[in-house]
Motif scaffolding. Structure first.
Motif, PDB file in Angstrom:
ATOM      1  N   TRP B  80      18.549  12.024  23.822  1.00  0.00           N
ATOM      2  CA  TRP B  80      19.124  13.002  22.892  1.00  0.00           C
ATOM      3  C   TRP B  80      18.203  14.204  22.725  1.00  0.00           C
ATOM      4  CZ3 TRP B  80      23.910  13.650  21.619  1.00  0.00           C
ATOM      5  CH2 TRP B  80      24.786  12.583  21.691  1.00  0.00           C
ATOM      6  N   LEU B  81      16.898  13.990  22.737  1.00  0.00           N
ATOM      7  CA  LEU B  81      15.963  15.129  22.675  1.00  0.00           C
ATOM      8  C   LEU B  81      16.115  16.005  23.915  1.00  0.00           C
ATOM      9  CD1 LEU B  81      12.683  13.535  21.249  1.00  0.00           C
ATOM     10  CD2 LEU B  81      14.150  15.221  20.141  1.00  0.00           C
ATOM     11  N   THR B  82      16.332  15.373  25.061  1.00  0.00           N
ATOM     12  CA  THR B  82      16.536  16.126  26.297  1.00  0.00           C
ATOM     13  C   THR B  82      17.844  16.919  26.236  1.00  0.00           C
ATOM     14  OG1 THR B  82      15.395  14.338  27.437  1.00  0.00           O
ATOM     15  CG2 THR B  82      16.491  15.939  28.821  1.00  0.00           C
ATOM     16  N   VAL B  83      18.859  16.344  25.604  1.00  0.00           N
ATOM     17  CA  VAL B  83      20.131  17.071  25.422  1.00  0.00           C
ATOM     18  C   VAL B  83      19.865  18.367  24.659  1.00  0.00           C
ATOM     19  CG1 VAL B  83      22.320  17.058  24.155  1.00  0.00           C
ATOM     20  CG2 VAL B  83      21.691  15.092  25.538  1.00  0.00           C
ATOM     21  N   ILE B  84      19.103  18.261  23.565  1.00  0.00           N
ATOM     22  CA  ILE B  84      18.820  19.459  22.748  1.00  0.00           C
ATOM     23  C   ILE B  84      18.083  20.501  23.587  1.00  0.00           C
ATOM     24  CG2 ILE B  84      17.519  20.324  20.748  1.00  0.00           C
ATOM     25  CD1 ILE B  84      18.047  17.506  19.481  1.00  0.00           C
ATOM     26  N   ALA B  85      17.065  20.060  24.322  1.00  0.00           N
ATOM     27  CA  ALA B  85      16.292  21.002  25.145  1.00  0.00           C
ATOM     28  C   ALA B  85      17.176  21.636  26.214  1.00  0.00           C
ATOM     29  CB  ALA B  85      15.116  20.271  25.790  1.00  0.00           C
ATOM     30  N   ALA B  86      18.030  20.824  26.852  1.00  0.00           N
ATOM     31  CA  ALA B  86      18.890  21.345  27.931  1.00  0.00           C
ATOM     32  C   ALA B  86      19.913  22.336  27.373  1.00  0.00           C
ATOM     33  CB  ALA B  86      19.594  20.186  28.642  1.00  0.00           C
ATOM     34  N   VAL B  87      20.465  22.047  26.201  1.00  0.00           N
ATOM     35  CA  VAL B  87      21.455  22.963  25.595  1.00  0.00           C
ATOM     36  C   VAL B  87      20.791  24.303  25.261  1.00  0.00           C
ATOM     37  CG1 VAL B  87      22.792  23.367  23.483  1.00  0.00           C
ATOM     38  CG2 VAL B  87      23.059  21.223  24.728  1.00  0.00           C
ATOM     39  N   ALA B 142      27.167  11.479  28.813  1.00  0.00           N
ATOM     40  CA  ALA B 142      27.665  11.746  30.168  1.00  0.00           C
ATOM     41  C   ALA B 142      28.577  12.979  30.164  1.00  0.00           C
ATOM     42  CB  ALA B 142      28.411  10.523  30.687  1.00  0.00           C
ATOM     43  N   VAL B 143      29.446  13.083  29.145  1.00  0.00           N
ATOM     44  CA  VAL B 143      30.367  14.234  29.070  1.00  0.00           C
ATOM     45  C   VAL B 143      29.569  15.521  28.865  1.00  0.00           C
ATOM     46  CG1 VAL B 143      32.255  15.284  27.748  1.00  0.00           C
ATOM     47  CG2 VAL B 143      32.282  12.836  28.232  1.00  0.00           C
ATOM     48  N   CYS B 144      28.577  15.463  27.996  1.00  0.00           N
ATOM     49  CA  CYS B 144      27.724  16.625  27.730  1.00  0.00           C
ATOM     50  C   CYS B 144      27.006  17.045  29.018  1.00  0.00           C
ATOM     51  CB  CYS B 144      26.727  16.269  26.638  1.00  0.00           C
ATOM     52  SG  CYS B 144      25.618  17.586  26.234  1.00  0.00           S
ATOM     53  N   LEU B 145      26.529  16.075  29.752  1.00  0.00           N
ATOM     54  CA  LEU B 145      25.836  16.359  31.018  1.00  0.00           C
ATOM     55  C   LEU B 145      26.774  17.073  31.994  1.00  0.00           C
ATOM     56  CD1 LEU B 145      23.511  15.953  33.067  1.00  0.00           C
ATOM     57  CD2 LEU B 145      24.469  13.702  33.554  1.00  0.00           C
ATOM     58  N   LEU B 171      16.158  34.310  37.498  1.00  0.00           N
ATOM     59  CA  LEU B 171      15.928  33.116  38.322  1.00  0.00           C
ATOM     60  C   LEU B 171      15.084  32.057  37.611  1.00  0.00           C
ATOM     61  CD1 LEU B 171      15.328  34.552  41.915  1.00  0.00           C
ATOM     62  CD2 LEU B 171      17.280  33.228  41.100  1.00  0.00           C
ATOM     63  N   LEU B 172      14.049  32.483  36.886  1.00  0.00           N
ATOM     64  CA  LEU B 172      13.163  31.503  36.242  1.00  0.00           C
ATOM     65  C   LEU B 172      13.878  30.670  35.183  1.00  0.00           C
ATOM     66  CD1 LEU B 172       9.665  33.250  35.972  1.00  0.00           C
ATOM     67  CD2 LEU B 172      10.362  31.368  37.450  1.00  0.00           C
ATOM     68  N   PRO B 173      14.616  31.320  34.251  1.00  0.00           N
ATOM     69  CA  PRO B 173      15.365  30.489  33.289  1.00  0.00           C
ATOM     70  C   PRO B 173      16.415  29.617  33.974  1.00  0.00           C
ATOM     71  CG  PRO B 173      15.348  32.787  32.595  1.00  0.00           C
ATOM     72  CD  PRO B 173      14.745  32.750  33.959  1.00  0.00           C
ATOM     73  N   ALA B 174      16.987  30.145  35.081  1.00  0.00           N
ATOM     74  CA  ALA B 174      17.988  29.342  35.811  1.00  0.00           C
ATOM     75  C   ALA B 174      17.337  28.087  36.378  1.00  0.00           C
ATOM     76  CB  ALA B 174      18.612  30.176  36.937  1.00  0.00           C
ATOM     77  N   ALA B 175      16.129  28.249  36.921  1.00  0.00           N
ATOM     78  CA  ALA B 175      15.408  27.084  37.467  1.00  0.00           C
ATOM     79  C   ALA B 175      15.083  26.097  36.349  1.00  0.00           C
ATOM     80  CB  ALA B 175      14.131  27.552  38.158  1.00  0.00           C
ATOM     81  N   ALA B 176      14.689  26.631  35.180  1.00  0.00           N
ATOM     82  CA  ALA B 176      14.346  25.752  34.050  1.00  0.00           C
ATOM     83  C   ALA B 176      15.570  24.976  33.574  1.00  0.00           C
ATOM     84  CB  ALA B 176      13.762  26.583  32.909  1.00  0.00           C
ATOM     85  N   GLU B 177      16.720  25.625  33.534  1.00  0.00           N
ATOM     86  CA  GLU B 177      17.907  24.913  33.044  1.00  0.00           C
ATOM     87  C   GLU B 177      18.350  23.839  34.046  1.00  0.00           C
ATOM     88  OE1 GLU B 177      21.465  27.292  32.445  1.00  0.00           O
ATOM     89  OE2 GLU B 177      21.038  28.506  34.211  1.00  0.00           O
ATOM     90  N   VAL B 178      18.200  24.153  35.340  1.00  0.00           N
ATOM     91  CA  VAL B 178      18.538  23.140  36.357  1.00  0.00           C
ATOM     92  C   VAL B 178      17.590  21.944  36.226  1.00  0.00           C
ATOM     93  CG1 VAL B 178      18.526  22.646  38.841  1.00  0.00           C
ATOM     94  CG2 VAL B 178      19.596  24.739  37.989  1.00  0.00           C
ATOM     95  N   ALA B 179      16.295  22.241  36.009  1.00  0.00           N
ATOM     96  CA  ALA B 179      15.308  21.146  35.876  1.00  0.00           C
ATOM     97  C   ALA B 179      15.638  20.270  34.667  1.00  0.00           C
ATOM     98  CB  ALA B 179      13.908  21.731  35.745  1.00  0.00           C
ATOM     99  N   LEU B 180      15.987  20.900  33.547  1.00  0.00           N
ATOM    100  CA  LEU B 180      16.277  20.124  32.334  1.00  0.00           C
ATOM    101  C   LEU B 180      17.555  19.308  32.472  1.00  0.00           C
ATOM    102  CD1 LEU B 180      15.148  22.499  29.468  1.00  0.00           C
ATOM    103  CD2 LEU B 180      14.382  20.163  29.862  1.00  0.00           C
ATOM    104  N   VAL B 181      18.561  19.905  33.117  1.00  0.00           N
ATOM    105  CA  VAL B 181      19.798  19.134  33.303  1.00  0.00           C
ATOM    106  C   VAL B 181      19.558  17.996  34.305  1.00  0.00           C
ATOM    107  CG1 VAL B 181      22.173  19.256  34.188  1.00  0.00           C
ATOM    108  CG2 VAL B 181      21.364  20.943  32.555  1.00  0.00           C
ATOM    109  N   LEU B 183      16.715  16.412  34.578  1.00  0.00           N
ATOM    110  CA  LEU B 183      16.007  15.396  33.773  1.00  0.00           C
ATOM    111  C   LEU B 183      17.003  14.629  32.899  1.00  0.00           C
ATOM    112  CD1 LEU B 183      13.332  14.164  32.675  1.00  0.00           C
ATOM    113  CD2 LEU B 183      13.291  16.009  30.986  1.00  0.00           C
ATOM    114  N   LEU B 184      17.964  15.365  32.339  1.00  0.00           N
ATOM    115  CA  LEU B 184      18.978  14.721  31.499  1.00  0.00           C
ATOM    116  C   LEU B 184      19.798  13.725  32.326  1.00  0.00           C
ATOM    117  CD1 LEU B 184      20.526  14.434  28.854  1.00  0.00           C
ATOM    118  CD2 LEU B 184      21.881  16.434  29.481  1.00  0.00           C
ATOM    119  N   ALA B 185      20.161  14.131  33.546  1.00  0.00           N
ATOM    120  CA  ALA B 185      20.938  13.232  34.419  1.00  0.00           C
ATOM    121  C   ALA B 185      20.140  11.953  34.687  1.00  0.00           C
ATOM    122  CB  ALA B 185      21.265  13.934  35.733  1.00  0.00           C
TER     123      ALA B 185
END
Lengths: 108, 206
Positions: B80-87, B142-145, B171-181, B183-185
């Protein structure tokens, strides 16, 4: 019902001095006059949970000529948590007592 | 032939296979407990003394199930903490893309902007409801992911990031969001595995 209070019981058993799992179980049996007859192994998930929460710390200790054991002790946060649980148990037990004895509400 | 305590320790180690480090530590700890208990028995040394010590200790799978349930609760909190960070990261990256997009011609006149916005909104809505009402369930996670992944993919199509040429601040924020999602997966899959293992351990005991 006992399971819901196991963490507090384990904290209380460690209040006097650091102890290993077997000694903690023995303390619980002695102080409860064998009323708490729970499987001895159930104390270990509680110890692990409390350690993860920062309420206990532990270390391996090998006494001279003795067996290596993991010894647990209360942290500062654990002492505070035990005091807090004592207070809330006091309120809860007074309330149950009042209900079962048919008395009016206890002083707030 | 292995003794009663040795057999018990082997089965405890097997049942704790979801966490090898815990299995090693606990097996050693339980061994000293059981040997202390057996030695305190009047019939020591004998198999009966060991058997009584093991019986008082409880079933290995039930103890492992308690550890597994605690591990599930802990992994659920992390997820759930990862969900918050990814959002949060997805939102920041999305806003940066939109700012950048306003400076260029939008080539993707497709469904991408719609998916970008509404998949993200749906992910937040599901995560919020999941947090308040179904925190122990895997489904909202899973739905949030899926919602976040769809929003990110649509955002990339929208900003034409797949073909390159975007500036670094996009590009940098895009890479960060991909990394966090990502991690969430991983966390959602791991949580699912732990939930199944816990159910399996509890199921064997019934």
């Amino acid at each position: 019902m006992l399971k819901g209070h196991l963490d507090a019981i384990v904290l209380a058993a460690l209040e006097g001095a650091p102890a290993h799992g077997y000694a903690i179980i023995e303390t619980i049996k002695t102080r409860s006059a064998a009323t708490f007859d729970l499987p001895e192994g159930t104390v270990y998930p509680a110890l692990h949970r409390l350690e993860q929460a920062g309420l206990l710390e532990s270390d391996w200790v090998t006494p001279p000529g003795g067996r290596r054991r993991r010894v647990y002790s209360l942290t500062k946060a654990g002492v505070g948590a035990l005091a807090e649980r004592r207070k809330s148990w006091g309120r809860f037990s007074q309330a149950v007592e009042a209900m079962l004895q048919g008395r009016r509400a206890w002083p707030a | 032939m292995a003794g009663v305590i040795d057999s018990y320790l082997a089965s405890l180690q097997r049942d704790l296979d979801f966490d090898p480090a815990l299995a090693r530590r606990l097996t050693e700890e339980v061994e000293s407990h059981l040997r202390d208990a057996a030695e305190a028995d009047p019939a020591w040394p004998s198999d009966d003394a060991e058997r009584r010590a093991v019986e008082r200790f409880g079933l290995a799978r039930e103890i492992a199930a308690q550890f597994a349930a605690d591990a599930v609760a802990q992994q659920s909190r992390r997820t759930w903490l990862t969900v918050i960070a990814a959002v949060v990261m997805t939102f920041v990256a999305m806003r940066l893309r939109v700012m950048w997009l306003s400076d260029i011609e939008i080539t993707a006149a497709s469904l991408a902007p719609f998916v970008d916005r509404y998949a993200f909104a749906a992910a937040i809505a599901v995560a919020t409801v999941g947090w308040f009402a179904f925190r122990s369930s895997l489904l909202p996670l899973a739905v949030c992911l899926v919602g976040l992944a769809a929003s990110i993919a649509a955002g990339f199509v929208r900003a034409d990031l797949f073909t390159g040429g975007a500036p670094l601040h996009v590009l940098l924020p895009a890479a960060a969001e991909v990394a966090l999602v990502g991690l969430l997966a991983w966390r959602v899959v791991d949580l699912g595995r732990r939930v199944r293992r816990t159910e399996n351990l509890k199921g064997i005991g019934t």
